[in-house]
Design a protein around this motif. Structure first.
Motif, PDB file in Angstrom:
ATOM      1  N   ILE A   1      -6.945  -0.030   0.708  1.00  0.00           N
ATOM      2  CA  ILE A   1      -5.839   0.872   0.339  1.00  0.00           C
ATOM      3  C   ILE A   1      -5.462   1.598   1.805  1.00  0.00           C
ATOM      4  N   SER A   2      -4.601   2.297   1.789  1.00  0.00           N
ATOM      5  CA  SER A   2      -4.055   2.842   2.995  1.00  0.00           C
ATOM      6  C   SER A   2      -5.017   4.182   3.254  1.00  0.00           C
ATOM      7  N   ASP A   3      -4.884   4.562   4.597  1.00  0.00           N
ATOM      8  CA  ASP A   3      -5.941   5.656   4.994  1.00  0.00           C
ATOM      9  C   ASP A   3      -5.166   6.838   4.553  1.00  0.00           C
ATOM     10  N   ALA A   4      -3.918   6.927   4.123  1.00  0.00           N
ATOM     11  CA  ALA A   4      -3.262   8.097   3.613  1.00  0.00           C
ATOM     12  C   ALA A   4      -4.026   8.350   2.302  1.00  0.00           C
ATOM     13  N   ALA A   5      -4.283   7.399   1.372  1.00  0.00           N
ATOM     14  CA  ALA A   5      -4.753   7.387   0.166  1.00  0.00           C
ATOM     15  C   ALA A   5      -6.245   7.901   0.114  1.00  0.00           C
ATOM     16  N   VAL A   6      -7.070   7.712   1.027  1.00  0.00           N
ATOM     17  CA  VAL A   6      -8.412   8.123   1.074  1.00  0.00           C
ATOM     18  C   VAL A   6      -8.473   9.723   0.725  1.00  0.00           C
TER      19      VAL A   6
ATOM     20  N   GLY B   1       0.083  -4.962 -11.205  1.00  0.00           N
ATOM     21  CA  GLY B   1       0.853  -4.007 -11.660  1.00  0.00           C
ATOM     22  C   GLY B   1       0.194  -2.891 -12.783  1.00  0.00           C
ATOM     23  N   ASP B   2      -1.099  -3.241 -13.039  1.00  0.00           N
ATOM     24  CA  ASP B   2      -1.749  -2.176 -13.660  1.00  0.00           C
ATOM     25  C   ASP B   2      -2.438  -1.224 -12.849  1.00  0.00           C
ATOM     26  N   ARG B   3      -2.981  -0.139 -13.456  1.00  0.00           N
ATOM     27  CA  ARG B   3      -3.407   0.956 -12.417  1.00  0.00           C
ATOM     28  C   ARG B   3      -5.045   1.102 -12.699  1.00  0.00           C
TER      29      ARG B   3
ATOM     30  N   GLU C   1      -2.424   1.688  -8.064  1.00  0.00           N
ATOM     31  CA  GLU C   1      -1.534   0.605  -8.732  1.00  0.00           C
ATOM     32  C   GLU C   1      -1.823  -0.480  -7.840  1.00  0.00           C
ATOM     33  N   LEU C   2      -2.355  -1.553  -8.521  1.00  0.00           N
ATOM     34  CA  LEU C   2      -2.777  -2.784  -8.217  1.00  0.00           C
ATOM     35  C   LEU C   2      -1.568  -3.728  -7.806  1.00  0.00           C
ATOM     36  N   ARG C   3      -1.252  -4.064  -6.550  1.00  0.00           N
ATOM     37  CA  ARG C   3       0.083  -4.557  -6.557  1.00  0.00           C
ATOM     38  C   ARG C   3      -0.067  -6.070  -6.040  1.00  0.00           C
ATOM     39  N   ALA C   4      -1.159  -6.559  -5.582  1.00  0.00           N
ATOM     40  CA  ALA C   4      -1.306  -8.006  -5.096  1.00  0.00           C
ATOM     41  C   ALA C   4      -2.623  -8.255  -4.815  1.00  0.00           C
ATOM     42  N   MET C   5      -2.893  -9.387  -4.935  1.00  0.00           N
ATOM     43  CA  MET C   5      -4.428 -10.033  -4.601  1.00  0.00           C
ATOM     44  C   MET C   5      -4.481 -10.674  -3.395  1.00  0.00           C
ATOM     45  N   ILE C   6      -5.593 -10.286  -2.766  1.00  0.00           N
ATOM     46  CA  ILE C   6      -5.787 -10.743  -1.308  1.00  0.00           C
ATOM     47  C   ILE C   6      -6.409 -12.455  -1.243  1.00  0.00           C
ATOM     48  N   THR C   7      -5.633 -13.093  -0.654  1.00  0.00           N
ATOM     49  CA  THR C   7      -6.015 -14.497  -0.519  1.00  0.00           C
ATOM     50  C   THR C   7      -6.792 -14.984   0.816  1.00  0.00           C
TER      51      THR C   7
ATOM     52  N   LEU D   1       0.803  -1.177  -0.027  1.00  0.00           N
ATOM     53  CA  LEU D   1      -0.112   0.113  -0.093  1.00  0.00           C
ATOM     54  C   LEU D   1       1.053   1.269  -0.045  1.00  0.00           C
ATOM     55  N   ALA D   2       2.153   1.310  -0.189  1.00  0.00           N
ATOM     56  CA  ALA D   2       2.936   2.404  -0.020  1.00  0.00           C
ATOM     57  C   ALA D   2       3.030   3.337  -0.966  1.00  0.00           C
ATOM     58  N   LEU D   3       3.203   4.519  -0.816  1.00  0.00           N
ATOM     59  CA  LEU D   3       3.233   5.599  -1.997  1.00  0.00           C
ATOM     60  C   LEU D   3       4.766   5.457  -2.748  1.00  0.00           C
ATOM     61  N   ARG D   4       4.607   5.307  -4.086  1.00  0.00           N
ATOM     62  CA  ARG D   4       5.677   5.089  -5.050  1.00  0.00           C
ATOM     63  C   ARG D   4       5.428   5.786  -6.191  1.00  0.00           C
ATOM     64  N   ASP D   5       6.412   6.668  -6.252  1.00  0.00           N
ATOM     65  CA  ASP D   5       6.522   7.497  -7.606  1.00  0.00           C
ATOM     66  C   ASP D   5       5.117   8.287  -7.867  1.00  0.00           C
ATOM     67  N   GLY D   6       4.672   8.544  -6.611  1.00  0.00           N
ATOM     68  CA  GLY D   6       3.521   9.722  -6.530  1.00  0.00           C
ATOM     69  C   GLY D   6       2.072   8.788  -6.675  1.00  0.00           C
ATOM     70  N   VAL D   7       2.213   7.350  -6.618  1.00  0.00           N
ATOM     71  CA  VAL D   7       0.970   6.624  -6.849  1.00  0.00           C
ATOM     72  C   VAL D   7       0.758   5.658  -5.633  1.00  0.00           C
ATOM     73  N   HIS D   8      -0.266   5.732  -4.854  1.00  0.00           N
ATOM     74  CA  HIS D   8      -0.510   4.822  -3.878  1.00  0.00           C
ATOM     75  C   HIS D   8      -0.907   3.274  -4.321  1.00  0.00           C
ATOM     76  N   GLY D   9      -0.508   2.493  -3.360  1.00  0.00           N
ATOM     77  CA  GLY D   9      -0.606   0.991  -3.928  1.00  0.00           C
ATOM     78  C   GLY D   9      -2.150   0.569  -3.454  1.00  0.00           C
ATOM     79  N   ALA D  10      -2.594  -0.538  -3.859  1.00  0.00           N
ATOM     80  CA  ALA D  10      -3.797  -1.229  -3.573  1.00  0.00           C
ATOM     81  C   ALA D  10      -3.638  -2.700  -3.720  1.00  0.00           C
ATOM     82  N   VAL D  11      -4.309  -3.572  -2.878  1.00  0.00           N
ATOM     83  CA  VAL D  11      -4.714  -4.926  -3.079  1.00  0.00           C
ATOM     84  C   VAL D  11      -6.213  -4.976  -3.080  1.00  0.00           C
ATOM     85  N   ALA D  12      -6.616  -6.216  -3.727  1.00  0.00           N
ATOM     86  CA  ALA D  12      -7.946  -6.331  -4.064  1.00  0.00           C
ATOM     87  C   ALA D  12      -8.301  -7.797  -4.125  1.00  0.00           C
ATOM     88  N   GLU D  13      -9.363  -8.290  -4.206  1.00  0.00           N
ATOM     89  CA  GLU D  13      -9.773  -9.613  -4.351  1.00  0.00           C
ATOM     90  C   GLU D  13      -9.693  -9.968  -5.814  1.00  0.00           C
ATOM     91  N   GLU D  14      -9.501 -11.431  -6.303  1.00  0.00           N
ATOM     92  CA  GLU D  14      -9.307 -11.697  -7.661  1.00  0.00           C
ATOM     93  C   GLU D  14     -10.274 -11.189  -8.427  1.00  0.00           C
TER      94      GLU D  14
END
Length: 528
Positions: free
Chosen positions: A211-216, A176-178, A187-193, A152-165
């Motif tokens: 997402i992180s509370d900072a991205a809200v 890796g897509d946005r 940016e979608l960085r992982a799937m929640i299992t 969920l960290a901020l990288r290159d000005g874009v917050h990360g996100a994880v989601a269900e498949e």
């Protein structure tokens, strides 16, 4: 034990013995009766075993499910105590008190629309904004070798996100897509299992997006009037009295407006669901036991009809009605205990079968164990049912005089038992009804079930009386087979009432279950 013959001729033969010796004699006679085998009692055992097995299985599986929920309650709740506030966050003073009490994690959730970066596809999502310490209890599992904080960290000005498949499938994106959420790009960085605090959820309107509370703040979704639910999960020190801490919290902040959940009520919706299903299935099991009780009554009656000569001989030798009654009541109770044990054995194995079949469907581990309380309750229901449905036939047969018993081959026994037996029968039925009401999670529903059962029995007995009356008044048809069939419907000792009652109750259960299933399926289909 031989009777003592009178010293003077003309004096009737009497069995002279104390109540204790009479009880011992009744047990000896019952043992001798059981040596002749189970002829006539196979249906008795089957009916009783099936009813007891149904109640024992439902109670054992329900206990296993509630035990599994309680074992995972901390992970499901996300801590020792959880607070929920809608629309607004907690006041700073209240939040400071929570942080002083233990370790705190804050979570905000809402429903939102997520879109692919191109805007071609979109999906409703269950949005969850978490802080750095989430989850306090349990483990969030991802399909990538990274921590949630890294994902969920901020990288290159874009917050990360994880989601269900399922969200990636709906939006046609991959890791890796946005994607777009409100005014923010993520940016979608992982799937929640596996998500520990979402294992039991009845109101899910879309896949999870975390997402992180900072991205809200960047999404622009949190505005005045937004339906945002703020959760505060607290892990208290081990020495803290949870109940006392909650009472103190409510006294300190009476107007906070939050809803408090603890380990005792971690899954109120699921608890209610399990209790309702358990109640429904238990009532179905009681109905099966009721139908089995009719089979018990018919089996006992058939058995006693076959023991007419034995009963008559005992009475001619001076055996009192009480001795005969105790003898055959012991026979019924011993066989009822055998049928009950068979049913309890099947019911005790139900959690093992349920754990194997339902493992992929349940969000928690179903513990396999022996649950004495539901087994004891099922056993009590079984024994009471056997006794209650046997008393009428036992009381009637044991009070008939010896001469009448010998004539029963050409004139079947009729009438009804004496008042003491009727009072015992009423007491057994009352205890059964009280036990069903007191042990039900919804006593009113259990009471309506009992009223419905009594009404159904009266209705089917009235129907059997009508059938017998019509058959009696139909005359004597020329066809001998039809004449014999009609005669057997209304002859003395005809099994018409028992057959109509058993078939009617059985069909009622099948129709009721089919209607409930059809209604539930229609509700789901219409609302989905």
């Amino acid at each position: 034990m031989l009777p003592e013959f009178p010293a003077k001729p003309g004096v009737p033969i009497r069995l002279r013995s104390s109540p204790m010796r009479t009880g011992s004699l009744a047990l000896r006679l019952a043992r001798r009766e059981l040596r002749t085998g189970l002829k006539g009692f196979r249906i008795f055992l089957a009916c009783l075993a099936l009813g007891v097995a149904a109640i024992a299985a439902v109670g054992s599986v329900s206990s296993a499910m509630m035990s599994g929920l309680e074992g995972d309650a901390r992970g499901i709740l996300g801590g020792d105590v959880a607070l929920r506030i809608v629309h607004r966050p907690a006041e700073p003073e209240a939040l400071a008190y929570l942080e002083q009490s233990g370790e705190v994690s804050t979570v905000a959730s809402m429903r939102a629309m997520a879109r692919s970066e191109s805007g071609d596809t979109n999906s409703l999502v269950e949005l969850k904004a978490v802080d750095d310490v989430y989850p306090l209890v349990g483990e969030l599992k991802l399909d990538r070798d990274m921590t949630l904080e890294q994902a969920l960290a901020l990288r290159d000005g874009v917050h990360g996100a994880v989601a269900e498949e399922s969200l990636a499938q709906r939006l046609d994106i991959a890791v890796g897509d946005r994607l777009r959420l409100g005014e923010a790009t993520l940016e979608l960085r992982a799937m929640i299992t596996e998500e520990p605090d979402r294992r039991v959820n009845f109101a899910s309107f879309g896949p999870r997006l975390m997402i992180s509370d900072a991205a809200v703040a960047e999404t622009g979704l949190v505005q005045v009037g937004s339906l945002v639910r703020h959760y505060y999960r607290i892990v208290l020190p081990a020495s803290t009295d949870r109940k006392a801490w909650i009472e103190d919290l409510e006294e300190r902040f009476p107007d906070a407006g939050w809803r408090v959940s603890s380990l005792e009520n971690a899954t109120p919706g699921y608890d209610n669901f399990v209790n309702r299903v358990t109640l429904f299935l238990t009532l179905v099991g009681l109905t099966a036991l009721l139908v089995g009780g009719v089979g018990v009554a018919m089996a006992v009656r058939s058995y006693l009809d076959g023991k007419t000569e034995t009963v008559a001989t005992l009475k001619c030798l001076g055996a009192p009605s009480g001795l005969v009654f105790r003898t055959y009541l012991l026979v019924v109770c011993i066989l009822a205990a055998v049928g009950t044990v068979i049913g309890l054995s099947v019911g005790a194995l139900a959690p093992i079968v349920a754990a194997q079949l339902a493992a992929p469907l349940l969000p928690f581990t179903l513990p396999v164990a022996l649950y004495p309380a539901p087994l004891a309750l099922a056993g009590l229901f079984g024994m009471l049912t056997a006794v209650a449905f046997s008393l009428w036939s036992l009381g009637r047969a044991c009070e008939v005089k010896a001469a009448q018993l010998f004539r029963s081959a050409i004139a079947p026994l009729g009438g009804r038992p004496r008042l003491p037996y009727l009072l015992a029968l009423a007491a057994a039925i009352a205890v059964l009804a009280a036990l069903a009401i007191l042990t039900a999670t919804d006593p009113w529903l259990a009471m309506w079930f009992i009223n419905g059962s009594v009404g159904a029995i009266v209705l089917f007995l009235a129907a059997s009386w009508l059938i017998m009356t019509i058959a009696r008044k139909a005359g004597r048809p020329r066809d001998p087979e039809l004449r014999m069939a009609l005669a057997n419907l209304h002859r003395p000792g005809a099994p018409t009432p028992g057959v109509v009652l058993a078939l009617g109750l059985g069909l009622t259960v099948l129709v009721t279950i089919a209607l409930i299933q059809a209604n539930l399926s229609r509700q789901v289909d219409e609302r989905i």
